[in-house]
Every structure is written in C-alpha cells, then in structure tokens.
Motif scaffolding. Sequence first.
Motif, PDB file in Angstrom:
ATOM      1  N   HIS A  42       0.839  -1.203   0.000  1.00 62.00           N
ATOM      2  CA  HIS A  42       0.000   0.000   0.000  1.00 62.00           C
ATOM      3  C   HIS A  42       0.879   1.261   0.000  1.00 62.00           C
ATOM      4  CE1 HIS A  42      -4.313   1.337   1.431  1.00 62.00           C
ATOM      5  NE2 HIS A  42      -3.996   1.826   0.261  1.00 62.00           N
ATOM      6  N   LEU A  43       1.950   1.229   0.783  1.00 63.51           N
ATOM      7  CA  LEU A  43       2.860   2.379   0.832  1.00 63.51           C
ATOM      8  C   LEU A  43       3.557   2.598  -0.511  1.00 63.51           C
ATOM      9  CD1 LEU A  43       4.599   2.114   4.325  1.00 63.51           C
ATOM     10  CD2 LEU A  43       2.653   3.510   3.658  1.00 63.51           C
ATOM     11  N   ALA A  44       3.959   1.526  -1.161  1.00 63.28           N
ATOM     12  CA  ALA A  44       4.601   1.661  -2.477  1.00 63.28           C
ATOM     13  C   ALA A  44       3.621   2.283  -3.474  1.00 63.28           C
ATOM     14  CB  ALA A  44       5.098   0.303  -2.970  1.00 63.28           C
ATOM     15  N   MET A  45       2.350   1.899  -3.397  1.00 65.59           N
ATOM     16  CA  MET A  45       1.321   2.507  -4.252  1.00 65.59           C
ATOM     17  C   MET A  45       1.134   3.984  -3.915  1.00 65.59           C
ATOM     18  SD  MET A  45       0.136   0.550  -6.625  1.00 65.59           S
ATOM     19  CE  MET A  45      -1.160   1.703  -7.129  1.00 65.59           C
ATOM     20  N   MET A  46       1.194   4.309  -2.639  1.00 66.71           N
ATOM     21  CA  MET A  46       1.074   5.714  -2.238  1.00 66.71           C
ATOM     22  C   MET A  46       2.233   6.532  -2.813  1.00 66.71           C
ATOM     23  SD  MET A  46      -0.227   5.440   1.744  1.00 66.71           S
ATOM     24  CE  MET A  46      -0.342   7.209   2.036  1.00 66.71           C
ATOM     25  N   MET A  66      12.802   1.408  -0.712  1.00 68.12           N
ATOM     26  CA  MET A  66      12.833   1.571   0.751  1.00 68.12           C
ATOM     27  C   MET A  66      11.535   1.078   1.389  1.00 68.12           C
ATOM     28  SD  MET A  66      14.287   5.326   1.611  1.00 68.12           S
ATOM     29  CE  MET A  66      15.975   5.761   1.207  1.00 68.12           C
ATOM     30  N   LEU A  67      10.414   1.456   0.763  1.00 72.10           N
ATOM     31  CA  LEU A  67       9.116   1.078   1.337  1.00 72.10           C
ATOM     32  C   LEU A  67       8.887  -0.428   1.244  1.00 72.10           C
ATOM     33  CD1 LEU A  67       7.029   4.119   0.110  1.00 72.10           C
ATOM     34  CD2 LEU A  67       7.678   3.589   2.477  1.00 72.10           C
ATOM     35  N   LEU A  68       9.383  -1.038   0.177  1.00 76.20           N
ATOM     36  CA  LEU A  68       9.214  -2.492   0.043  1.00 76.20           C
ATOM     37  C   LEU A  68       9.968  -3.249   1.136  1.00 76.20           C
ATOM     38  CD1 LEU A  68       9.549  -2.905  -3.849  1.00 76.20           C
ATOM     39  CD2 LEU A  68       7.442  -3.111  -2.503  1.00 76.20           C
ATOM     40  N   VAL A  69      11.137  -2.720   1.527  1.00 75.24           N
ATOM     41  CA  VAL A  69      11.977  -3.457   2.499  1.00 75.24           C
ATOM     42  C   VAL A  69      11.896  -2.917   3.931  1.00 75.24           C
ATOM     43  CG1 VAL A  69      13.639  -4.057   0.671  1.00 75.24           C
ATOM     44  CG2 VAL A  69      14.145  -2.133   2.198  1.00 75.24           C
ATOM     45  N   HIS A  70      11.218  -1.766   4.136  1.00 76.39           N
ATOM     46  CA  HIS A  70      11.374  -1.053   5.414  1.00 76.39           C
ATOM     47  C   HIS A  70      10.919  -1.853   6.639  1.00 76.39           C
ATOM     48  CE1 HIS A  70       7.073  -0.181   5.330  1.00 76.39           C
ATOM     49  NE2 HIS A  70       7.152   0.423   6.483  1.00 76.39           N
ATOM     50  N   ASP A  71       9.961  -2.763   6.464  1.00 75.08           N
ATOM     51  CA  ASP A  71       9.453  -3.489   7.631  1.00 75.08           C
ATOM     52  C   ASP A  71       9.964  -4.924   7.726  1.00 75.08           C
ATOM     53  OD1 ASP A  71       8.070  -1.642   9.112  1.00 75.08           O
ATOM     54  OD2 ASP A  71       6.114  -2.030   8.195  1.00 75.08           O
ATOM     55  N   LEU A  72      10.848  -5.329   6.818  1.00 80.61           N
ATOM     56  CA  LEU A  72      11.328  -6.721   6.833  1.00 80.61           C
ATOM     57  C   LEU A  72      11.923  -7.105   8.186  1.00 80.61           C
ATOM     58  CD1 LEU A  72      12.999  -7.225   3.322  1.00 80.61           C
ATOM     59  CD2 LEU A  72      10.940  -8.330   4.208  1.00 80.61           C
ATOM     60  N   SER A 134       7.259   9.719   5.592  1.00 83.35           N
ATOM     61  CA  SER A 134       6.018  10.498   5.728  1.00 83.35           C
ATOM     62  C   SER A 134       4.804   9.677   5.273  1.00 83.35           C
ATOM     63  CB  SER A 134       6.106  11.816   4.960  1.00 83.35           C
ATOM     64  OG  SER A 134       5.982  11.586   3.574  1.00 83.35           O
ATOM     65  N   LEU A 135       5.001   8.836   4.269  1.00 82.19           N
ATOM     66  CA  LEU A 135       3.906   7.975   3.804  1.00 82.19           C
ATOM     67  C   LEU A 135       3.597   6.892   4.844  1.00 82.19           C
ATOM     68  CD1 LEU A 135       4.963   7.622   0.062  1.00 82.19           C
ATOM     69  CD2 LEU A 135       3.296   9.222   1.034  1.00 82.19           C
TER      70      LEU A 135
ATOM     71  N   MET B  66       4.552  -2.096 -12.704  1.00 77.30           N
ATOM     72  CA  MET B  66       3.606  -3.059 -13.298  1.00 77.30           C
ATOM     73  C   MET B  66       3.142  -4.077 -12.268  1.00 77.30           C
ATOM     74  SD  MET B  66       5.099  -4.254 -16.935  1.00 77.30           S
ATOM     75  CE  MET B  66       5.258  -3.099 -18.282  1.00 77.30           C
ATOM     76  N   LEU B  67       4.094  -4.594 -11.502  1.00 78.81           N
ATOM     77  CA  LEU B  67       3.756  -5.640 -10.532  1.00 78.81           C
ATOM     78  C   LEU B  67       2.887  -5.074  -9.399  1.00 78.81           C
ATOM     79  CD1 LEU B  67       7.134  -7.566 -10.522  1.00 78.81           C
ATOM     80  CD2 LEU B  67       4.930  -8.371 -11.424  1.00 78.81           C
ATOM     81  N   LEU B  68       3.127  -3.821  -9.023  1.00 83.87           N
ATOM     82  CA  LEU B  68       2.313  -3.215  -7.957  1.00 83.87           C
ATOM     83  C   LEU B  68       0.849  -3.069  -8.389  1.00 83.87           C
ATOM     84  CD1 LEU B  68       4.735  -0.409  -6.670  1.00 83.87           C
ATOM     85  CD2 LEU B  68       4.159  -2.545  -5.498  1.00 83.87           C
ATOM     86  N   VAL B  69       0.632  -2.765  -9.687  1.00 85.11           N
ATOM     87  CA  VAL B  69      -0.745  -2.507 -10.150  1.00 85.11           C
ATOM     88  C   VAL B  69      -1.388  -3.679 -10.890  1.00 85.11           C
ATOM     89  CG1 VAL B  69      -0.215  -0.031 -10.368  1.00 85.11           C
ATOM     90  CG2 VAL B  69      -0.173  -1.474 -12.430  1.00 85.11           C
ATOM     91  N   HIS B  70      -0.621  -4.751 -11.187  1.00 80.45           N
ATOM     92  CA  HIS B  70      -1.108  -5.737 -12.153  1.00 80.45           C
ATOM     93  C   HIS B  70      -2.393  -6.454 -11.738  1.00 80.45           C
ATOM     94  CE1 HIS B  70       0.558  -8.884  -9.587  1.00 80.45           C
ATOM     95  NE2 HIS B  70       0.122  -9.811 -10.408  1.00 80.45           N
ATOM     96  N   ASP B  71      -2.635  -6.564 -10.439  1.00 82.56           N
ATOM     97  CA  ASP B  71      -3.821  -7.302  -9.997  1.00 82.56           C
ATOM     98  C   ASP B  71      -4.957  -6.406  -9.503  1.00 82.56           C
ATOM     99  OD1 ASP B  71      -3.351  -9.925 -10.633  1.00 82.56           O
ATOM    100  OD2 ASP B  71      -2.474 -10.476  -8.702  1.00 82.56           O
ATOM    101  N   LEU B  72      -4.786  -5.091  -9.587  1.00 79.92           N
ATOM    102  CA  LEU B  72      -5.832  -4.178  -9.081  1.00 79.92           C
ATOM    103  C   LEU B  72      -7.195  -4.462  -9.709  1.00 79.92           C
ATOM    104  CD1 LEU B  72      -4.048  -0.700  -8.832  1.00 79.92           C
ATOM    105  CD2 LEU B  72      -4.920  -2.109  -6.959  1.00 79.92           C
TER     106      LEU B  72
END
Lengths: 196, 196
Positions: A42-46, A66-72, A134-135, B66-72
Amino acid sequence: MNKSLQDQIQFLVEIDKLKTIERRTRIIHGERRENDAEHSWHLAMMALVLQSHANKDVDILKVIKMLLVHDLVEIDAGDTFAYDTVGYTDKYDREIKAAHRLFGMLPEAQAEELLNLWLEFEAKETDEAQFASSLDRLQPLIHNYQNEGDTWQKYNITSEQVLNRNREIANASDTLWTYAQQLIQHSVDQGILTKS
Amino acid sequence: MNKSLQDQIQFLVEIDKLKTIERRTRIIHGERRENDAEHSWHLAMMALVLQSHANKDVDILKVIKMLLVHDLVEIDAGDTFAYDTVGYTDKYDREIKAAHRLFGMLPEAQAEELLNLWLEFEAKETDEAQFASSLDRLQPLIHNYQNEGDTWQKYNITSEQVLNRNREIANASDTLWTYAQQLIQHSVDQGILTKS
C-alpha cells in the motif's frame, strides 16, 4: 543451481513471513488487522500516486525500494506499536540485528544495497527517506480516520499524540502535512479522536 | 483540499480492497490463502532481488510499477484461477472494464499512465512486461513447491499443465526457466505433483 540464485530464493521464501506480521491498524475494507506485507504494498502505491506532492524531487525508485523493504526487520523484531514508548527503547537494537540476519542471506553486494537502503530509511535524513517515512506515517492515519478512530480509541490516543507522531510529514510534503492536519481536525470534530 | 489530492486519496482508499481478494495459493509460512496485496508486494521484491537474471536489461522501475498494479483489476473482476479455462474466456473483458473504473478515479495523466502500464503488462510484448509476467508465474510455483503441492493436489493439476503454464518464463529469463523446470521435476520426484 548457482549459489547466488539459491541464496536469493531462500531469502524470498524467508520474507514470505512478512505476511504473518500483524500491525495494530485494521484494513479499511474488512475487520481484520493489516499485515506488514500488504502494508508495504500500500505504501509503495502511495509513493507512486502521491510523488508529485513531495517538496523536493525524489528518486521514486529509491523511495519505492525503501518502502518495500522497510518493515522486513519485523520478521525477527516484531511490530512495535507507534505509541509504545517502552517498546521503542530497544527497537533499533532489535531491528539492526534482524537487518543483518535477513539481508545477510543475499549475495554480498545485494545484501549491502538493501541494508543501506534500510539504514537510510531509518536515519530519515535524505529527501527519499523523509518522503518514504512520511507515507509510513500518513497511511495509518488514513486507516484510523476511515475506521472511525479504531486504534486511537482502543489505546486512548489523543490528538496531541497524533499530531506529534505525524509532524515529520511536514519535512517531506507541505501538501500532505496540511492534509494530515485536516484529517486529525475532522477526526476530533467527529468525536472519533479525543482532543488533548 | 485540492481536487487531484482528493481523487488520489479516494483511489488509495479504494485499492485497500486488494487486501481482501484471495488467491488460490497459500502463503508459505501459514495455513491461510494469500491475498492479492501481499502477493503484489512479494512480486515487487522478487523483481528487485532477481533482476540480474533477466535475459535483457530491463527498466526495473517500470517492472516494479507493473507488478504493484497488475492485480488491481481483480478488485472488481475477482481472481481467476490459473487453470480455470472457463473463467479465462471472459477474463479480459471483465478486467478491462475494471481497469477503466479504477484507474479512472485518478487525475487524467496518472490514470492514463497506470492504465497503459497495466495494458503493457497484459500484452506481454515488452521486455519489462515479460519479466514481470515471468515472476507472476514463478511465485505460485515456489509457493506450491514449498507447500507440498497444495493447489496442484487440490485441483488435480499435472506436471504437463504446470510446464505449459510456466513455459513463458523462458521468454524473460533462461536462468529462471531452468530453475522452474528443476522445481517441477523435484515436485514430481517427491510425489507432490502428478506426472502427466
């Protein structure tokens, strides 16, 4: 199979665990709590959708990475609730250990790249880290607003605490900070957030 | 609040629904089925980690977008199971309608950008679309392998069907296609996938 690919696949299987790490926040369209993997998506989409509102031109690929890995790191360290002051005392120590274990599963250059991205995110000094962070603040605010106060009510959080928690949005985006303040004011007006 | 931001926030609230769209595949570290939001996050991570195995140099930002939106589109059209030949007959019609409604919530230029990204992904002609699509094939294969055959067993899928379904990985990455074939062969050898 070559060693690099083998290590990468093991890492990708390991991080599937992020789907089992629950946050305090509920999803908007359902009753259950959100997990870290869907939160990260959701954050990456934002970032993708809101990038034009950043005060500075940001490298959007870096923000998204960063957003994809930030919570790993929460795979090992768990989710620390935003308003848990005790949990925050050793949060960084727990998370840095996790970062070394998880990113260390990858081939060396890649491990270093992702570890550095995570460290940059945590330090909140670069424009990219500030926008990404911020997101990460704004998203649960939107969720709580959409969910009639949800965790604010459950944990007796006041508007002053929410304002303080979210004030850093101003470092990255005047527009989003104005919007965040409006959401907080609307929440107080609607009686779903207690004015301190 | 300015109109663009308002539309963007409404879109971001709407797409929270992706967290409620269930796939057939189970998560690896748990018993429940995976949802589209966490699946999309996992694929974006795969792109990040496996990009060097693409046959061609790809624009990795485009692949990740593409991967973030592909299944929306599945918010409206639902998830069509990979081996559901009936569901596939009107899949594209259902999905294009969904794409127009969902991306159409955004300011015009952004709506067009995301719609075009989705169309490019679906067409599987560019290097980026082929690499993105190959990861979308490989991920459930890894999940089924890790989950002792899971949906293969549940729906009586044979190794020939799995090979046919995944053959397109070869268009994007020789290395990943070799790996996929090894996984399929191991699955047959272990008795978790029926040889056709």
